[in-house]
Design an enzyme around this catalytic site. Structure first.
Site, short mmCIF file in Angstrom:
data_model
loop_
_atom_site.label_atom_id
_atom_site.label_comp_id
_atom_site.label_asym_id
_atom_site.label_seq_id
_atom_site.Cartn_x
_atom_site.Cartn_y
_atom_site.Cartn_z
CB SER A 84 -1.67 2.77 3.39
OG SER A 84 -0.60 1.76 3.34
CB SER A 108 5.86 -4.38 -3.00
OG SER A 108 4.61 -4.31 -2.00
N GLY A 164 9.72 11.33 -7.50
CA GLY A 164 9.45 9.76 -7.80
C GLY A 164 9.01 9.39 -6.41
N GLY A 211 0.84 -1.35 0.10
CA GLY A 211 -0.12 0.07 0.01
C GLY A 211 0.90 1.26 -0.04
NE ARG A 258 13.38 1.22 0.22
CZ ARG A 258 13.81 1.46 -1.21
NH1 ARG A 258 15.03 1.84 -1.25
NH2 ARG A 258 13.27 1.06 -2.21
N1 LIG Z 1 10.54 8.26 -3.30
C1 LIG Z 1 9.82 7.39 -2.40
N2 LIG Z 1 8.41 6.75 -2.78
C2 LIG Z 1 8.04 6.27 -1.68
N3 LIG Z 1 8.48 6.07 -0.48
C3 LIG Z 1 9.67 6.72 -0.20
C4 LIG Z 1 10.36 7.54 -1.18
N4 LIG Z 1 11.37 7.98 -0.50
C5 LIG Z 1 11.58 7.55 0.81
N5 LIG Z 1 10.45 6.97 0.96
C6 LIG Z 1 10.14 6.08 2.39
O1 LIG Z 1 10.52 4.64 2.08
C7 LIG Z 1 9.58 3.96 2.50
C8 LIG Z 1 9.18 2.70 1.41
O2 LIG Z 1 10.17 1.94 1.21
P1 LIG Z 1 9.73 0.74 0.55
O3 LIG Z 1 10.89 -0.47 0.60
O4 LIG Z 1 8.52 -0.04 1.01
O5 LIG Z 1 9.31 0.78 -0.97
S1 LIG Z 1 9.62 0.28 -2.18
O6 LIG Z 1 8.55 -0.98 -2.00
O7 LIG Z 1 10.79 0.11 -2.81
O8 LIG Z 1 8.76 1.10 -3.18
C9 LIG Z 1 8.43 4.69 2.93
O9 LIG Z 1 8.03 4.17 4.04
P2 LIG Z 1 6.43 3.96 4.25
O10 LIG Z 1 5.89 5.36 4.45
O11 LIG Z 1 6.28 3.13 5.65
O12 LIG Z 1 5.89 3.20 3.28
C10 LIG Z 1 8.85 6.19 3.04
O13 LIG Z 1 9.04 6.47 4.26
N1 LIG Z 2 -5.93 1.72 11.77
C1 LIG Z 2 -5.29 2.77 11.86
N2 LIG Z 2 -6.24 3.98 12.37
C2 LIG Z 2 -5.64 5.36 12.49
N3 LIG Z 2 -4.42 5.63 12.23
C3 LIG Z 2 -3.79 4.74 11.79
C4 LIG Z 2 -4.03 3.34 11.71
N4 LIG Z 2 -2.90 2.87 11.03
C5 LIG Z 2 -1.92 3.67 11.01
N5 LIG Z 2 -2.28 4.72 11.17
C6 LIG Z 2 -1.54 6.00 11.51
O1 LIG Z 2 -1.05 6.30 10.06
C7 LIG Z 2 0.08 6.80 9.91
C8 LIG Z 2 0.94 5.91 9.04
O2 LIG Z 2 0.95 4.38 9.68
P1 LIG Z 2 2.16 3.60 9.02
O3 LIG Z 2 1.85 2.09 9.80
O4 LIG Z 2 3.37 4.21 9.56
O5 LIG Z 2 2.03 3.43 7.63
P2 LIG Z 2 2.92 2.82 6.53
O6 LIG Z 2 3.97 2.02 6.98
O7 LIG Z 2 1.94 2.26 5.27
O8 LIG Z 2 3.68 4.05 5.88
C9 LIG Z 2 0.59 6.62 11.35
O9 LIG Z 2 0.96 7.91 12.11
C10 LIG Z 2 -0.21 5.68 12.10
O10 LIG Z 2 -0.28 5.93 13.48
#
Ligand SMILES: Nc1ncnc2c1ncn2[C@@H]1O[C@H](COP(=O)(O)OS(=O)(=O)O)[C@@H](OP(=O)(O)O)[C@H]1O
Ligand SMILES: Nc1ncnc2c1ncn2[C@@H]1O[C@H](COP(=O)(O)OP(=O)(O)O)[C@@H](O)[C@H]1O
Length: 289
Positions: free
Chosen positions: A123, A193, A242, A119, A152
């Site tokens: 998300s 992903s 990106g 996601g 990472r």
């Molecule tokens: N350009 C860009 N796009 C998306 N995300 C970014 C980017 N740069 C840094 N980040 C941070 O890196 C986390 C995502 O890493 P992933 O290894 O899950 O990404 S991927 O599956 O290779 O697309 C992602 O963490 P999550 O917010 O937990 O998803 C971001 O915090």
């Molecule tokens: N079920 C939920 N209800 C309310 N807030 C949430 C929920 N799940 C995650 N959050 C909040 O959303 C934000 C992003 O969650 P996170 O787990 O870090 O997302 P991701 O790993 O997809 O980037 C955080 O601040 C987290 O506390």
């Protein structure tokens, strides 16, 4: 005693006739207790267990098809997997051990699998992964989280967010996840992903059913409003190029096993989301050997 020994002889002949590489030591005959009563009980239970295990192994070996790089293979439907000792891939030969996934699963009283949470950033992937691991841990189940951000920091610290690096990121994570699931662990990968073909590649290297895709189907505006790391703000300001969902694509799953959505404007608590995944695991018997 005699009848049990005869049964053992007949059983071993049967295996030889079927040309299956098999030794009694492979199913625990090496640890015979010394008393006659224990000897018979152990032999009988070993035979029962070996018939159960080897009937599935035999059918797998009979239907082996194309050999993959790790020595595993699948039948024509891509569904049956096996390793055959001595199969060669280039100059690399798969080394088989008598303690296998099925044995580790029996020890852990669970089935190894990969729960793949995908996601947008924000998300709730990491939050769900954590709630799930907590709930399973409290039920005595062994889990391990592969979180995109965390991986990472080490294994994938050399990778950027360019499409080819994201693909390599997912390739490495899926191989590690496969090893964990082969260890009998419930492996939880929480990674954006974004590309469908990379997620599908992970599905294709695992035995049928062992890849459980969980789609965090949260609207972009919700993720962006959360923005816990301030990355959406930076992306909108053009300071990150990106960024997934902003100027890099996210391809939603077409057939995820589990989809997590908001109900209207309400997002369920993480524990409720985790229960949804646990119900699925229970129904598919992953929480027992
Ligand atoms: N350009 C860009 N796009 C998306 N995300 C970014 C980017 N740069 C840094 N980040 C941070 O890196 C986390 C995502 O890493 P992933 O290894 O899950 O990404 S991927 O599956 O290779 O697309 C992602 O963490 P999550 O917010 O937990 O998803 C971001 O915090
Ligand atoms: N079920 C939920 N209800 C309310 N807030 C949430 C929920 N799940 C995650 N959050 C909040 O959303 C934000 C992003 O969650 P996170 O787990 O870090 O997302 P991701 O790993 O997809 O980037 C955080 O601040 C987290 O506390």
């Amino acid at each position: 005693m005699i009848s049990v020994v005869n049964l053992s002889l007949v059983f071993n002949s049967f295996l030889r006739i079927n040309s299956i590489e098999y030794k009694s030591t492979k199913v625990g005959f090496e640890n015979f207790p010394t008393t006659p009563l224990n000897f018979r009980q152990n032999l009988t239970s070993s035979l029962t267990r070996s018939v159960r295990i080897n009937s599935s192994r035999m059918s797998a070996i009979k239907t082996c098809g194309e050999i993959h790089s790790d020595g595993s293979s699948y039948d024509s439907n891509g569904s049956v997997r096996c390793h055959e000792k001595g199969r060669r891939f280039g100059n690399i030969v798969w080394h088989k051990c008598s303690v296998e996934k099925i044995d580790r699963q029996e020890l852990l009283q669970q089935k190894g699998c990969v729960i793949w949470i995908t996601g947008l950033s924000g998300s709730g992937k990491s939050t769900l992964a954590c709630a799930l691991t907590r709930a399973l841990h409290s039920r005595g189940k062994l889990t391990y989280i592969l979180d995109g951000d965390n991986v990472r920091h080490g294994l994938n610290s050399d990778l950027t967010f360019k499409p080819e690096d994201r693909a390599e990121n997912i390739r490495r994570i899926r191989e590690v996840a496969k090893l964990f699931s082969d260890a009998g662990v419930i492996c939880i990968a929480s990674v954006i992903s974004p590309y469908r073909k990379d997620r599908d590649a992970c599905r294709s290297i695992l035995p049928d059913g062992d890849f459980i895709e969980v789609f965090m189907d949260m609207p972009l505006h919700v993720c962006e409003a959360r923005d816990p790391k301030g990355l959406y703000k930076l992306a909108r300001a053009g300071k990150i190029e990106g960024f997934t969902g902003v100027d890099d694509p996210y391809e939603p799953p077409l057939n995820a096993e589990i989809t997590i959505q908001m109900e209207g404007e309400v997002c369920s608590p993480p524990e409720v989301m985790a229960e949804k995944v646990i119900s699925y695991l229970d129904a598919k018997e992953y929480l027992q050997a």
